[in-house]
Design an enzyme around this catalytic site. Sequence first.
Site, PDB file in Angstrom:
ATOM      1  N   ARG A 248       0.841  -1.186   0.000  1.00  0.00           N
ATOM      2  CA  ARG A 248       0.000   0.000   0.000  1.00  0.00           C
ATOM      3  C   ARG A 248       0.881   1.243   0.000  1.00  0.00           C
ATOM      4  O   ARG A 248       1.958   1.258   0.608  1.00  0.00           O
ATOM      5  CB  ARG A 248      -0.915   0.036   1.239  1.00  0.00           C
ATOM      6  CG  ARG A 248      -2.165  -0.826   1.154  1.00  0.00           C
ATOM      7  CD  ARG A 248      -3.118  -0.334   0.078  1.00  0.00           C
ATOM      8  NE  ARG A 248      -4.399  -1.026   0.079  1.00  0.00           N
ATOM      9  CZ  ARG A 248      -4.646  -2.181  -0.535  1.00  0.00           C
ATOM     10  NH1 ARG A 248      -3.672  -2.790  -1.189  1.00  0.00           N
ATOM     11  NH2 ARG A 248      -5.856  -2.714  -0.501  1.00  0.00           N
ATOM     12  N   GLU A 277      -3.249   7.615  -5.935  1.00  0.00           N
ATOM     13  CA  GLU A 277      -3.353   6.702  -7.076  1.00  0.00           C
ATOM     14  C   GLU A 277      -4.448   7.161  -8.033  1.00  0.00           C
ATOM     15  O   GLU A 277      -5.582   7.412  -7.603  1.00  0.00           O
ATOM     16  CB  GLU A 277      -3.631   5.278  -6.579  1.00  0.00           C
ATOM     17  CG  GLU A 277      -2.476   4.728  -5.763  1.00  0.00           C
ATOM     18  CD  GLU A 277      -2.712   3.317  -5.244  1.00  0.00           C
ATOM     19  OE1 GLU A 277      -3.869   2.832  -5.284  1.00  0.00           O
ATOM     20  OE2 GLU A 277      -1.732   2.681  -4.806  1.00  0.00           O
ATOM     21  N   HIS A 296      -0.962   0.041  -9.264  1.00  0.00           N
ATOM     22  CA  HIS A 296      -1.680  -0.810  -8.307  1.00  0.00           C
ATOM     23  C   HIS A 296      -2.444  -1.921  -9.040  1.00  0.00           C
ATOM     24  O   HIS A 296      -3.631  -2.147  -8.809  1.00  0.00           O
ATOM     25  CB  HIS A 296      -2.646   0.019  -7.456  1.00  0.00           C
ATOM     26  CG  HIS A 296      -2.965  -0.616  -6.140  1.00  0.00           C
ATOM     27  ND1 HIS A 296      -3.409   0.088  -5.052  1.00  0.00           N
ATOM     28  CD2 HIS A 296      -2.925  -1.920  -5.731  1.00  0.00           C
ATOM     29  CE1 HIS A 296      -3.621  -0.713  -4.033  1.00  0.00           C
ATOM     30  NE2 HIS A 296      -3.335  -1.949  -4.419  1.00  0.00           N
TER      31      HIS A 296
END
Length: 351
Positions: A248, A277, A296
Amino acid sequence: MAPNTKRVFYVNNVAAQVYLDMLAKRPDIHVDKLENDSPDSAIEPVLAQAHAYQIGSSRQELVMKLQGYTPLLSRCPNLLVLSTNGAGFDTVNLADATAAGVAVVNQAGGNKEGVAEHVMAMMLALSKRIVMSDHAMRSGGTYDRRDFMGDDVQGRTIGIIGIGHVGTRVAELCRGLFQMRVIAYDPYQTAEQIAAKGAEKAATLEDLLRAADYVSINCPHTKETRGMMGAAQFAQMQKHAYFITTARGGIHDEDALAAALTAKQITGAGLDVWEDEPPPSDHPLLRFDNVLVSPHTAGITRQSRHNIAKIAAEQMLDILDGKKPPRLLNPEVWDAYRDRFAAILGFCPEA
């Protein structure tokens, strides 16, 4: 609608269609869908009746007013469970949920193969300097292929921070494929538990950083892990080492990493997760040729999404049938949760 109907809702999407298909087989379960931009007139009736919320795991993809904090929970008098779409739970405040008597579960392990393979892909691509050589060949300029001399990974050392589902699979792949030495830092597991997963326990994070040729972050984002990798930690890594994270954003300090790369304190990095993000196109870490990036996507494979959705549906059905979920993130809530469950649904879940 069937008697004693249990109400489940989600916002925007679920991990895969199989989740909805499995819940649809139960006539006593009704599923509502909301969107980030749903008007309050549509949101409030759903929140007022909901027993379960299948919540997205990305902070950037879910509007704040629909994240699992007290402002939302106070509008959900019948809510019993927050179930995340993945292993992460960034959109849920565990303390707020516990105070409200709401159980929180995730789908840990559902995407372990996809994420672990992404770690391996980044490790290999960085070691073999594949991205750098690819860019050089496409640029049309001159180059010397010896400038892209890389390293074998055979027999080298990987340091895994957080040896849960993903970290354990990374350890298995590194040890089995390349006979690597595997060391792990995880203060919540004993040396015996870590040894059973094929790794040596590092006494401290500093010990791991000093020994590893590759550092892989595989722990959750919590108060304890936020900012865990900063300037001091990057300075402790070996100069030939690579930093890889598929966990993360926020666990590593992005400015400190950019500074470490600029000072050549480490050789490169593989980054799948970001503080924001997606990161802006002018993000400093996107300027380095020795940094491999992805938005991600480590756990976004067809197989991982299907597996996460299936686990989520199975766990949701068990919860609504009164069983104790296997992935309960706030076990201290259980007594209060059982009392609320009995008052709301009319029967008591298992002790």
